[in-house]
Write a protein that holds these residues in place. Structure first.
Motif: not given
Length: 136
Positions: A9-13, A83-90
């Motif tokens: 999975c992917v996830g965004a902060l 598994r979670l690939h965490v991304y920063l989105v600003t």
């Protein structure tokens, strides 16, 4: 016996003005019912992480991320291996709004303390990742 498949999975902060956007999952969801979560989802067969992140944020929030930055990969075994690939989105195009109320019943911009309280139990790395994301 076959091992359970890995949920990749992917996830965004999503960070804006010192806050991070979280969603509370609907009570009838199979995964994490009623829990606070980041936005994102499963990577489909043949899809890149970037493509999955863009698709999920458009589907769930109606936004297109601009220059997402990969922060980390975290994982676990319950309820099945994930598994979670965490991304920063600003930065993004559009204004985040709940496009899938069957998925998330509430959206909230959270301070670091609020986000740690809501996500801290989900994985030991979330408090550290949140601090990095909100450090500016």
């Amino acid at each position: 016996m076959n091992a359970p498949r890995l949920h990749d999975c992917v996830g965004a902060l999503l960070v804006r003005d010192g806050s991070v956007l979280l969603g509370r999952r609907a009570e009838d969801r199979a995964w994490l019912p009623g829990a606070w979560d980041v936005f994102g989802g499963h990577i489909e067969a043949g899809e890149t992480e970037d493509a999955a992140l863009r698709r999920e944020l458009l589907e769930e929030l109606g936004i297109v991320p601009l220059a997402p930055a990969r922060m980390a990969t975290i994982g676990g075994d319950l309820p099945e291996p994930w598994r979670l690939h965490v991304y920063l989105v600003t930065a993004w195009q559009g204004e985040p709004h709940n496009r899938q109320d069957h998925e998330h019943c509430e959206l909230r911009w959270c301070s670091l303390d609020e986000a740690r309280e809501r996500l801290g139990a989900a994985h030991a790395e979330f408090p550290r990742l949140l601090a990095r994301a909100l450090a500016g």
